[in-house]
Write an enzyme that holds these catalytic residues in place. Sequence first.
Site, mmCIF file in Angstrom:
data_model
loop_
_atom_site.group_PDB
_atom_site.id
_atom_site.type_symbol
_atom_site.label_atom_id
_atom_site.label_comp_id
_atom_site.label_asym_id
_atom_site.label_seq_id
_atom_site.Cartn_x
_atom_site.Cartn_y
_atom_site.Cartn_z
ATOM 1 N N HIS A 133 -11.254 -3.584 9.311
ATOM 2 C CA HIS A 133 -11.853 -3.555 7.965
ATOM 3 C C HIS A 133 -13.201 -2.837 7.946
ATOM 4 C CE1 HIS A 133 -8.831 -6.458 6.680
ATOM 5 N NE2 HIS A 133 -9.369 -6.568 5.496
ATOM 6 N N GLU B 233 0.806 -1.225 0.000
ATOM 7 C CA GLU B 233 0.000 0.000 0.000
ATOM 8 C C GLU B 233 0.837 1.271 0.000
ATOM 9 O OE1 GLU B 233 -0.720 -2.630 1.815
ATOM 10 O OE2 GLU B 233 -2.722 -3.175 1.128
HETATM 11 C C1 LIG Z 1 -2.566 -4.332 4.267
HETATM 12 C C2 LIG Z 1 -3.622 -5.115 3.601
HETATM 13 N N1 LIG Z 1 -3.758 -5.011 2.266
HETATM 14 C C3 LIG Z 1 -4.717 -5.691 1.625
HETATM 15 C C4 LIG Z 1 -5.563 -6.497 2.312
HETATM 16 C C5 LIG Z 1 -6.681 -7.212 1.612
HETATM 17 N N2 LIG Z 1 -6.350 -8.616 1.504
HETATM 18 C C6 LIG Z 1 -6.768 -9.478 2.428
HETATM 19 S S1 LIG Z 1 -6.134 -10.976 2.196
HETATM 20 C C7 LIG Z 1 -5.309 -10.497 0.831
HETATM 21 C C8 LIG Z 1 -4.467 -11.455 0.093
HETATM 22 C C9 LIG Z 1 -3.364 -11.901 0.959
HETATM 23 O O1 LIG Z 1 -2.615 -12.829 0.314
HETATM 24 P P1 LIG Z 1 -1.553 -13.687 1.116
HETATM 25 O O2 LIG Z 1 -0.764 -12.810 1.980
HETATM 26 O O3 LIG Z 1 -0.843 -14.495 0.126
HETATM 27 O O4 LIG Z 1 -2.461 -14.585 2.056
HETATM 28 P P2 LIG Z 1 -3.522 -15.693 1.600
HETATM 29 O O5 LIG Z 1 -4.852 -14.997 1.582
HETATM 30 O O6 LIG Z 1 -3.142 -16.192 0.282
HETATM 31 O O7 LIG Z 1 -3.459 -16.713 2.659
HETATM 32 C C10 LIG Z 1 -5.533 -9.159 0.571
HETATM 33 C C11 LIG Z 1 -4.980 -8.411 -0.563
HETATM 34 C C12 LIG Z 1 -5.395 -6.584 3.712
HETATM 35 N N3 LIG Z 1 -6.203 -7.340 4.460
HETATM 36 N N4 LIG Z 1 -4.408 -5.906 4.319
#
Ligand SMILES: Cc1ncc(C[n+]2csc(CCOP(=O)(O)OP(=O)(O)O)c2C)c(N)n1
Lengths: 336, 332
Positions: free
Chosen positions: B137, B68
């Site tokens: 959130h 971000e």
């Molecule tokens: C700082 C932040 N940016 C974006 C999000 C939205 N978001 C939630 S889960 C996710 C994907 C995360 O991917 P990863 O770290 O690979 O975890 P996974 O869901 O694959 O277990 C995103 C973009 C968030 N929760 N926090």
Amino acid sequence: MSNTLLPALYNTMRRIRTFEERVSELFIKGESAGTMLHLSIGEELGPACVGTAMKNNDTFTTHHRGHGIFIARGGNPDKMLAEIAGKKDGYCKGKGGSMHIADMKLGHLGANAIVGGGIPTVVGAAMSYKYLKEERVSVAFFGDGAMQQGILYESMNMAALWKLPVVFCCINNQYGMGTKIEDAVGIKDFSKRAKSFGLNTLHINDLDVEDAYYKSKEIIESARKFQPGFIEVECYRFFGHARMDKSPYRKESEEKEKRKLDPISYAKSKLIKNNILNENEIDKIDNNIMNEMDNAMEFALKSPLNDEKEIFKDVYSKNDPMPVSVHEKIKKILSN
Amino acid sequence: MSDLKKNYFDKITYRDALRLAMHDAMLEDKKIIIMGEDIAKYGGAYGATKDLLNLFGNERVIDTPISESAIVGAALGAAMSGLRPIAELMYVDFFGMSMDQIANQLAKIRYMFGGQISAPMVLRAQGGTGRSGGAQHSQSLESWIMHTPGLYLTMPAKPNDAYHLLRHALKIDNPTIFIEHKLLYNTSGFLDKNDPNFLFGKANVLREGKDISIISYSRMTNFAENAADQLNKENISVEVIDLRTLNPLDRETIIKSVKKTKRALVISESYYTSSVPSEITSIIFENCFKILKKPVIRYTAEDTPVPVAPNLEKNYIPTIEKIVEYSKKLCN
Ligand SMILES: Cc1ncc(C[n+]2csc(CCOP(=O)(O)OP(=O)(O)O)c2C)c(N)n1
Ligand SMILES: [Mg+2]
């Protein structure tokens, strides 16, 4: 063969999966608090091998997809499911939900809904263990998505600089929401990044949970001796990002192919092949787990809702006044 | 996307109005790019950028890593160097990750560098409760932005405003923070692309009334309208004001309205203390002190983090019943 850990590791992975299936059911019943439910189905190996390799007093933080990790660390499925349902008997009184389960007694320093948000916590935890001369390791679990957050690198550097008992554990399920890992990074070799900061590294990319356990154990024990480490566990997110996501961004054929890489089926075959357990014995384990998780479901459904006063509790310490509700403030103004 | 060429819609969703605004702006101005997490292939977590990748290609509609701070910072750099980016952060809560880039960089570069350069960009995000998203959130963080000189801030409630505010923000040279609401995407209303009455920076008087002014923005505007309808049946005539932009803030419309009604209720979904309603309330007290019949009331969410449990979350924010109740109390 008698001292094999495979039955225990199998048990943990099966418990994780069955638990997550119940989370899914809770959603279908309309009883979950919201739809931001991130399941670890297909990803059970990492939580099982690293979680089991940790010791009783060790601590950890998780990302939003943290149910599996906590099950592997002794989380109580009743209280977890009640939390996911937003109920009073949940771990956080229903105020945290699926993405914020925590249990300080079991060393769970908190699940986090901010990608990367829980990573520096383990650095601080390790600083205090080192200062207090406690032989404890703190492990940060996070997804591949967090590999692109600056805070991870700030944390890795501090851990290496101050030789802290820390392990960073990346559960790489190949996707961050709908974005494939290839579309998010210039190089996929995460260990290379960690190594360049001065960390011990381990890259797990196969289905043998027992082997992964022994390797993880080495990293964790080195960390205990103040050589911090990094573990990447590659796996595949079998289903959508959250409960509502039908994964339109990837092919069904890809999912079908990748779901064959199932650490639980693999462990089961190995148990049978090596004459450790027979099919009947495994069925019995599975059935016991089903019963356990059915009970958790019942517990969660029966648990009462919290009353509204709960909104104001826990903002400040118990010894200090709670925030005054907006309604109280308005009432006072109107009565002037 | 339906009817890209149509100029008038009786009924369009807030989501589609935003998509259409980005679509029309991108057709007109080749310098506009969109960047953010899962905005291209996935179409955005709330679908606001759906199909734009197919229409404009991956040089202009760009999926980013989950970074971000760099998303905002890179958009700022691009804005200083010839492009007009739309950066999207999936949740307004993630402003926490980017606050240096937003508040110390984006908001300051023109002033700090003596007016040499502007950063013409829009930062879109969505906030608010309603999905059991929990403490990280579900927040409404507009006062962080409003407390930072140099940033324009808009929070539309209606599809027509969403369209025009975004189109306008993509034409001006001030960085604009554009905050949507997760429960508004599926709401609908009219859209008139040639709306002769639309003015950027002007509040919208949605209902004219004489007994009380209810002042709000974003989703709470709809609550205010609903409450006004109920109050009307009980012969209380409510003036409903939708602020639409918080910077610039239309002080004139607020003051004029309260001078007429002599009573005001200010509603928002944010925390109570140091909130947008705190600011509006001071403006009213400062300017209408002598004619006020009752104290101005701020009705907001609670000064606590947002709880996940749906039963707690529901009463954590203002409710229509209570808006009605407090309005009546102010009017008797
Ligand atoms: C700082 C932040 N940016 C974006 C999000 C939205 N978001 C939630 S889960 C996710 C994907 C995360 O991917 P990863 O770290 O690979 O975890 P996974 O869901 O694959 O277990 C995103 C973009 C968030 N929760 N926090
Ligand atoms: Mg991932």
